[in-house]
Design a protein around this motif. Sequence first.
Motif, PDB file in Angstrom:
ATOM      1  N   TRP A 221      35.930 -10.553  31.197  1.00 41.45           N
ATOM      2  CA  TRP A 221      36.923 -10.050  30.001  1.00 41.45           C
ATOM      3  C   TRP A 221      37.381 -10.886  29.265  1.00 41.45           C
ATOM      4  N   PRO A 222      37.557 -12.312  29.286  1.00 41.61           N
ATOM      5  CA  PRO A 222      38.317 -13.106  28.078  1.00 41.61           C
ATOM      6  C   PRO A 222      37.052 -13.466  27.096  1.00 41.61           C
ATOM      7  N   ALA A 223      35.858 -13.343  27.317  1.00 45.71           N
ATOM      8  CA  ALA A 223      34.723 -13.536  26.719  1.00 45.71           C
ATOM      9  C   ALA A 223      34.676 -12.310  25.840  1.00 45.71           C
ATOM     10  N   VAL A 224      34.645 -10.940  26.418  1.00 42.38           N
ATOM     11  CA  VAL A 224      34.440  -9.712  25.760  1.00 42.38           C
ATOM     12  C   VAL A 224      35.620  -9.551  24.734  1.00 42.38           C
ATOM     13  N   ALA A 225      36.892 -10.101  25.107  1.00 44.60           N
ATOM     14  CA  ALA A 225      38.219 -10.075  24.480  1.00 44.60           C
ATOM     15  C   ALA A 225      38.329 -10.722  23.320  1.00 44.60           C
ATOM     16  N   ASN A 226      37.713 -11.971  23.237  1.00 44.53           N
ATOM     17  CA  ASN A 226      37.697 -13.092  22.355  1.00 44.53           C
ATOM     18  C   ASN A 226      36.577 -13.191  21.537  1.00 44.53           C
ATOM     19  N   THR A 227      35.281 -12.568  21.624  1.00 44.30           N
ATOM     20  CA  THR A 227      34.187 -12.782  20.983  1.00 44.30           C
ATOM     21  C   THR A 227      34.023 -11.569  19.928  1.00 44.30           C
ATOM     22  N   ASN A 228      32.983 -11.831  18.989  1.00 42.18           N
ATOM     23  CA  ASN A 228      32.566 -10.711  17.913  1.00 42.18           C
ATOM     24  C   ASN A 228      31.352 -10.064  18.356  1.00 42.18           C
ATOM     25  N   PHE A 229      30.648 -10.628  19.338  1.00 45.96           N
ATOM     26  CA  PHE A 229      29.227  -9.976  19.631  1.00 45.96           C
ATOM     27  C   PHE A 229      29.149 -10.112  21.088  1.00 45.96           C
ATOM     28  N   VAL A 230      28.437  -8.885  21.471  1.00 46.85           N
ATOM     29  CA  VAL A 230      28.030  -8.881  23.114  1.00 46.85           C
ATOM     30  C   VAL A 230      26.539  -8.379  23.102  1.00 46.85           C
ATOM     31  N   GLY A 231      25.804  -8.623  24.204  1.00 52.06           N
ATOM     32  CA  GLY A 231      24.553  -8.042  24.375  1.00 52.06           C
ATOM     33  C   GLY A 231      24.282  -7.174  25.634  1.00 52.06           C
ATOM     34  N   VAL A 232      23.578  -5.973  25.481  1.00 54.96           N
ATOM     35  CA  VAL A 232      23.603  -5.162  26.520  1.00 54.96           C
ATOM     36  C   VAL A 232      22.012  -5.004  26.787  1.00 54.96           C
TER      37      VAL A 232
ATOM     38  N   THR B 248      29.072 -14.709  24.658  1.00 55.41           N
ATOM     39  CA  THR B 248      29.371 -16.329  24.805  1.00 55.41           C
ATOM     40  C   THR B 248      30.985 -16.560  24.272  1.00 55.41           C
ATOM     41  N   TYR B 249      31.423 -17.429  24.921  1.00 51.43           N
ATOM     42  CA  TYR B 249      32.930 -17.464  24.283  1.00 51.43           C
ATOM     43  C   TYR B 249      33.165 -18.999  24.805  1.00 51.43           C
ATOM     44  N   ASN B 250      33.431 -19.751  24.050  1.00 51.59           N
ATOM     45  CA  ASN B 250      33.719 -21.495  23.871  1.00 51.59           C
ATOM     46  C   ASN B 250      32.441 -21.895  24.351  1.00 51.59           C
ATOM     47  N   ASP B 251      31.080 -21.485  23.647  1.00 49.34           N
ATOM     48  CA  ASP B 251      30.022 -22.120  24.327  1.00 49.34           C
ATOM     49  C   ASP B 251      29.599 -21.784  25.585  1.00 49.34           C
ATOM     50  N   VAL B 252      30.266 -20.997  26.444  1.00 45.08           N
ATOM     51  CA  VAL B 252      29.785 -20.788  27.767  1.00 45.08           C
ATOM     52  C   VAL B 252      29.392 -19.429  27.989  1.00 45.08           C
ATOM     53  N   PRO B 253      28.442 -19.130  28.680  1.00 49.52           N
ATOM     54  CA  PRO B 253      27.748 -17.667  28.621  1.00 49.52           C
ATOM     55  C   PRO B 253      28.272 -17.010  29.978  1.00 49.52           C
ATOM     56  N   PHE B 254      28.724 -15.800  29.563  1.00 48.65           N
ATOM     57  CA  PHE B 254      29.314 -14.775  30.411  1.00 48.65           C
ATOM     58  C   PHE B 254      28.472 -13.639  30.623  1.00 48.65           C
ATOM     59  N   GLY B 255      28.642 -12.947  31.773  1.00 46.29           N
ATOM     60  CA  GLY B 255      27.794 -11.608  32.009  1.00 46.29           C
ATOM     61  C   GLY B 255      28.136 -11.110  33.308  1.00 46.29           C
ATOM     62  N   PHE B 256      28.098  -9.618  33.227  1.00 45.37           N
ATOM     63  CA  PHE B 256      28.452  -8.636  34.422  1.00 45.37           C
ATOM     64  C   PHE B 256      27.135  -7.513  34.258  1.00 45.37           C
ATOM     65  N   THR B 257      27.373  -6.904  35.690  1.00 45.51           N
ATOM     66  CA  THR B 257      26.260  -5.801  35.686  1.00 45.51           C
ATOM     67  C   THR B 257      27.194  -4.575  35.378  1.00 45.51           C
TER      68      THR B 257
ATOM     69  N   GLY C  55      20.265 -16.028  21.854  1.00 46.48           N
ATOM     70  CA  GLY C  55      19.689 -15.120  21.054  1.00 46.48           C
ATOM     71  C   GLY C  55      20.689 -15.134  19.689  1.00 46.48           C
ATOM     72  N   PRO C  56      20.327 -13.927  19.125  1.00 47.40           N
ATOM     73  CA  PRO C  56      21.121 -13.467  17.879  1.00 47.40           C
ATOM     74  C   PRO C  56      22.561 -13.588  18.144  1.00 47.40           C
ATOM     75  N   GLU C  57      23.299 -14.499  17.291  1.00 48.98           N
ATOM     76  CA  GLU C  57      24.804 -14.457  17.166  1.00 48.98           C
ATOM     77  C   GLU C  57      25.026 -15.424  18.398  1.00 48.98           C
ATOM     78  N   CYS C  58      24.178 -16.212  19.035  1.00 49.46           N
ATOM     79  CA  CYS C  58      24.223 -16.896  20.251  1.00 49.46           C
ATOM     80  C   CYS C  58      24.616 -16.090  21.310  1.00 49.46           C
ATOM     81  N   VAL C  59      24.474 -14.726  21.495  1.00 48.13           N
ATOM     82  CA  VAL C  59      24.606 -13.812  22.572  1.00 48.13           C
ATOM     83  C   VAL C  59      23.386 -14.487  23.725  1.00 48.13           C
ATOM     84  N   PRO C  60      23.691 -14.662  25.089  1.00 42.97           N
ATOM     85  CA  PRO C  60      22.754 -14.831  26.019  1.00 42.97           C
ATOM     86  C   PRO C  60      21.796 -13.669  26.241  1.00 42.97           C
TER      87      PRO C  60
END
Length: 160
Positions: A57-68, A23-32, A97-102
């Motif tokens: 990439w901007p979401a992954v580059a600028n957030t602290n948490f990711v989901g897999v 999540t970046y700027n309250d917008v969910p991002f994701g990719f396969t 989910g946790p830490e606002c990660v989708p």
Amino acid sequence: MHGESFREVFRRHAAGVAIITATYNDVPFGFTATSVASLSAEPPRFSFNMARTSSSWPAVANTNFVGVHMLSTENEGLANRFARTKDRFTGDHWEAGPECVPILKDVAGWLVGRISMRLSFENNAVVVAEVVAGTIGPDGAPLLYHGGSYGTPTATDYVI
């Protein structure tokens, strides 16, 4: 070796299919992704690779948490949705989910990790995350990517 030969070699390497979310700027991002790997068990860490030209990439580059999210053959539709469309989060197939990660529903398992390293190299990046949450989902045959299409492993006669 030329780029096409390189790509053909890796098309012959079966890889597990996962979806990365953030999540970046309250917008969910994701990719396969097919580059997810377990990095260490103690402490639990995972890594993945991605193109820095990716729309995520901007979401992954600028957030602290990711989901897999690990996928089973039941999740092929999700894999296609996150690989081939821009309409990835319309619907009830996910929740914050946790830490606002989708978090995607009904996947084989998911982990949320705190990003501890981003290593940029030319147009690509390696990302390392330490697990802070996760759960195991329904058991099923793993979704693999091989030769340009999805599949699942088949058992051999060899028993260990």
